[in-house]
Design a protein around this motif. Structure first.
Motif, PDB file in Angstrom:
ATOM      1  N   VAL A 153       0.828  -1.214   0.000  1.00 34.90           N
ATOM      2  CA  VAL A 153       0.000   0.000   0.000  1.00 34.90           C
ATOM      3  C   VAL A 153       0.863   1.265   0.000  1.00 34.90           C
ATOM      4  O   VAL A 153       2.025   1.238   0.400  1.00 34.90           O
ATOM      5  CB  VAL A 153      -0.914   0.073   1.262  1.00 34.90           C
ATOM      6  N   LYS A 154       0.267   2.355  -0.471  1.00 34.95           N
ATOM      7  CA  LYS A 154       0.848   3.684  -0.269  1.00 34.95           C
ATOM      8  C   LYS A 154       0.181   4.261   0.965  1.00 34.95           C
ATOM      9  O   LYS A 154      -1.020   4.057   1.176  1.00 34.95           O
ATOM     10  CB  LYS A 154       0.545   4.593  -1.459  1.00 34.95           C
ATOM     11  N   VAL A 155       0.939   4.976   1.781  1.00 31.13           N
ATOM     12  CA  VAL A 155       0.376   5.581   2.990  1.00 31.13           C
ATOM     13  C   VAL A 155       0.363   7.096   2.840  1.00 31.13           C
ATOM     14  O   VAL A 155       1.408   7.700   2.573  1.00 31.13           O
ATOM     15  CB  VAL A 155       1.194   5.189   4.244  1.00 31.13           C
ATOM     16  N   ILE A 156      -0.832   7.683   2.978  1.00 30.96           N
ATOM     17  CA  ILE A 156      -0.901   9.149   2.988  1.00 30.96           C
ATOM     18  C   ILE A 156      -1.416   9.617   4.345  1.00 30.96           C
ATOM     19  O   ILE A 156      -2.225   8.934   4.977  1.00 30.96           O
ATOM     20  CB  ILE A 156      -1.766   9.724   1.851  1.00 30.96           C
ATOM     21  N   ILE A 157      -0.919  10.765   4.768  1.00 32.39           N
ATOM     22  CA  ILE A 157      -1.295  11.240   6.103  1.00 32.39           C
ATOM     23  C   ILE A 157      -1.653  12.723   6.059  1.00 32.39           C
ATOM     24  O   ILE A 157      -1.260  13.448   5.144  1.00 32.39           O
ATOM     25  CB  ILE A 157      -0.171  10.976   7.133  1.00 32.39           C
ATOM     26  N   GLY A 158      -2.430  13.154   7.063  1.00 30.06           N
ATOM     27  CA  GLY A 158      -2.789  14.568   7.136  1.00 30.06           C
ATOM     28  C   GLY A 158      -3.421  14.884   8.470  1.00 30.06           C
ATOM     29  O   GLY A 158      -3.600  14.008   9.318  1.00 30.06           O
ATOM     30  N   ASP A 201       4.255   7.768   2.558  1.00 28.63           N
ATOM     31  CA  ASP A 201       4.508   8.028   1.130  1.00 28.63           C
ATOM     32  C   ASP A 201       4.055   9.410   0.706  1.00 28.63           C
ATOM     33  O   ASP A 201       4.504   9.923  -0.321  1.00 28.63           O
ATOM     34  CB  ASP A 201       3.792   6.976   0.279  1.00 28.63           C
ATOM     35  N   GLY A 202       3.128   9.988   1.471  1.00 23.67           N
ATOM     36  CA  GLY A 202       2.658  11.304   1.058  1.00 23.67           C
ATOM     37  C   GLY A 202       1.941  12.027   2.174  1.00 23.67           C
ATOM     38  O   GLY A 202       1.449  11.418   3.123  1.00 23.67           O
ATOM     39  N   TYR A 203       1.928  13.363   2.042  1.00 19.95           N
ATOM     40  CA  TYR A 203       1.248  14.225   3.014  1.00 19.95           C
ATOM     41  C   TYR A 203       0.441  15.264   2.236  1.00 19.95           C
ATOM     42  O   TYR A 203       0.877  15.733   1.183  1.00 19.95           O
ATOM     43  CB  TYR A 203       2.296  14.934   3.891  1.00 19.95           C
ATOM     44  N   SER A 204      -0.741  15.573   2.782  1.00 19.63           N
ATOM     45  CA  SER A 204      -1.540  16.640   2.178  1.00 19.63           C
ATOM     46  C   SER A 204      -2.043  17.562   3.253  1.00 19.63           C
ATOM     47  O   SER A 204      -2.467  17.104   4.311  1.00 19.63           O
ATOM     48  CB  SER A 204      -2.765  16.066   1.482  1.00 19.63           C
ATOM     49  N   GLU A 205      -2.042  18.855   2.955  1.00 19.12           N
ATOM     50  CA  GLU A 205      -2.520  19.780   3.985  1.00 19.12           C
ATOM     51  C   GLU A 205      -4.034  19.936   3.945  1.00 19.12           C
ATOM     52  O   GLU A 205      -4.648  20.383   4.914  1.00 19.12           O
ATOM     53  CB  GLU A 205      -1.832  21.138   3.884  1.00 19.12           C
ATOM     54  N   ASP A 206      -4.669  19.550   2.832  1.00 16.75           N
ATOM     55  CA  ASP A 206      -6.134  19.616   2.808  1.00 16.75           C
ATOM     56  C   ASP A 206      -6.709  18.499   1.939  1.00 16.75           C
ATOM     57  O   ASP A 206      -5.977  17.774   1.263  1.00 16.75           O
ATOM     58  CB  ASP A 206      -6.615  20.995   2.346  1.00 16.75           C
ATOM     59  N   ALA A 207      -8.046  18.418   1.983  1.00  9.94           N
ATOM     60  CA  ALA A 207      -8.707  17.281   1.344  1.00  9.94           C
ATOM     61  C   ALA A 207      -8.560  17.298  -0.179  1.00  9.94           C
ATOM     62  O   ALA A 207      -8.407  16.249  -0.810  1.00  9.94           O
ATOM     63  CB  ALA A 207     -10.183  17.270   1.734  1.00  9.94           C
ATOM     64  N   SER A 208      -8.594  18.490  -0.770  1.00  8.99           N
ATOM     65  CA  SER A 208      -8.552  18.473  -2.240  1.00  8.99           C
ATOM     66  C   SER A 208      -7.149  18.153  -2.765  1.00  8.99           C
ATOM     67  O   SER A 208      -7.013  17.459  -3.775  1.00  8.99           O
ATOM     68  CB  SER A 208      -9.103  19.763  -2.846  1.00  8.99           C
ATOM     69  N   THR A 209      -6.105  18.620  -2.069  1.00  7.57           N
ATOM     70  CA  THR A 209      -4.770  18.236  -2.547  1.00  7.57           C
ATOM     71  C   THR A 209      -4.504  16.756  -2.262  1.00  7.57           C
ATOM     72  O   THR A 209      -3.694  16.132  -2.947  1.00  7.57           O
ATOM     73  CB  THR A 209      -3.645  19.109  -1.936  1.00  7.57           C
ATOM     74  N   ALA A 210      -5.220  16.200  -1.272  1.00  4.00           N
ATOM     75  CA  ALA A 210      -5.081  14.754  -1.018  1.00  4.00           C
ATOM     76  C   ALA A 210      -5.599  13.950  -2.213  1.00  4.00           C
ATOM     77  O   ALA A 210      -5.041  12.905  -2.552  1.00  4.00           O
ATOM     78  CB  ALA A 210      -5.841  14.366   0.251  1.00  4.00           C
ATOM     79  N   VAL A 211      -6.647  14.448  -2.855  1.00  4.55           N
ATOM     80  CA  VAL A 211      -7.162  13.765  -4.051  1.00  4.55           C
ATOM     81  C   VAL A 211      -6.103  13.802  -5.165  1.00  4.55           C
ATOM     82  O   VAL A 211      -5.822  12.778  -5.804  1.00  4.55           O
ATOM     83  CB  VAL A 211      -8.483  14.413  -4.534  1.00  4.55           C
ATOM     84  N   ASP A 212      -5.501  14.970  -5.356  1.00  2.30           N
ATOM     85  CA  ASP A 212      -4.441  15.088  -6.381  1.00  2.30           C
ATOM     86  C   ASP A 212      -3.297  14.122  -6.068  1.00  2.30           C
ATOM     87  O   ASP A 212      -2.744  13.478  -6.956  1.00  2.30           O
ATOM     88  CB  ASP A 212      -3.879  16.521  -6.428  1.00  2.30           C
ATOM     89  N   LEU A 213      -2.932  14.062  -4.782  1.00  2.45           N
ATOM     90  CA  LEU A 213      -1.847  13.182  -4.354  1.00  2.45           C
ATOM     91  C   LEU A 213      -2.190  11.720  -4.683  1.00  2.45           C
ATOM     92  O   LEU A 213      -1.352  10.978  -5.217  1.00  2.45           O
ATOM     93  CB  LEU A 213      -1.632  13.352  -2.846  1.00  2.45           C
TER      94      LEU A 213
END
Ligand code: B1M
Length: 220
Positions: free
Chosen positions: A172-177, A192-204
């Motif tokens: 799996v890839k792990v994203i956190i926020g 594997d990734g971080y997003s500061e908000d929900a919409s950039t999490a979708v892009d990620l």
């Protein structure tokens, strides 16, 4: 006469009553339900996402739009075979152990679903072993963890360690926020990734699915 543009605008306006009338009218006309989803309901959320990102729409309005999209989805989903439902990939999402904050997580889930992801919501206060069990059960491509407290952010680290221990980290890839989480923290703990908000999490996630699939994730 109802049009797909009316449906998109209705999602943007967050009108829970009107969406049922419009979507039902298109169904009654015999329009392909997938077209209603892609070019009406999801198209509406696609207008919402950048407005949220740029600060022109706020959390309550985004939630109203997502609820409106889901209300329309309820009418079209039964008309579609599961296999035909547009899906970019599967993600399991939870708020980590000890943490009860779920508004941001729920917003993320709405954004992910409205962008074509299948989401398994593990809820709040999710223990390390429950993330692992969910990975084994649901076989997602991505695991998302949310933490709103400085006292719970290290639970993300312990969950990643548990995924490693149980031999499922590599699948799996792990994203956190979440408010206290940063890119630096994500790097430190091996997310594997971080997003500061929900919409950039979708892009990620779109970028991750591109890496995983070796092709552009299907546009839902
Ligand atoms: Co609490 N709380 N809270 N709280 N709460 C904060 C987080 C706090 C910053 C308030 C403060 O003191 N200024 C503070 C944390 C301090 C710290 O740790 N440094 C705090 C505290 C201390 C507490 C308690 C300990 C209070 C107490 O009991 N003494 C307690 C803890 C309970 C627990 O979890 N065990 C507590 C309780 C609560 C409520 C239950 C009352 C309620 C939560 C209700 C709920 O969620 N259902 C609550 C709330 C509402 C807040 C604030 C006011 C708002 C949080 C929120 O929903 N924001 C918050 C202060 C603040 O943030 N201004 C606060 C809106 C939401 C959309 O944003 O969740 O950040 P957010 O999500 C964002 C991004 O972070 C990102 O996307 C979203 C936006 O697009 N994101 C991700 C989030 N998760 C992501 C995951 C991703 C990617 C992006 O990938 C997986």
């Amino acid at each position: 006469m109802a049009t797909l543009e009316n449906v998109s605008q209705c999602v943007l306006d967050g009108d829970l009553d009107e969406i049922k009338v419009l979507v039902q009218a298109l169904i009654d006309e015999g329009m392909d339900p997938i077209k209603i989803i892609n070019e009406g309901l999801i198209a509406g959320m696609n207008i919402v996402a950048p407005l949220f990102k740029s600060g022109e729409m706020f959390v309550p309005e985004v939630m109203e739009s997502a609820d409106t999209m889901n209300e329309g989805m309820k009418l079209v989903k039964p008309l579609i075979m599961d296999a035909d439902m547009p899906s970019k990939g599967k993600i399991i999402i939870g708020t980590v152990n000890g943490d009860l904050h779920d508004i941001g997580k729920n917003l993320l889930i709405m954004m992910m679903e409205s962008n074509g992801y299948v989401v398994v919501d593990l809820g709040v206060d999710v223990k390390e072993e429950d993330f692992v069990a969910a990975v084994k059960k649901h076989q997602p491509e991505i695991v998302g963890m949310s933490s709103l407290l400085t006292t719970t952010m290290m639970k993300i680290d312990s969950t990643i360690k548990q995924l490693i221990k149980e031999g499922v980290r590599d699948q799996v890839k792990v994203i956190i926020g979440g408010a206290p989480v940063t890119q630096e923290f994500a790097d430190d703990i091996g997310a594997d990734g971080y997003s500061e908000d929900a919409s950039t999490a979708v892009d990620l996630c779109d970028r991750m699915m591109y890496e995983i699939c070796g092709q552009q994730a299907i546009s839902a």
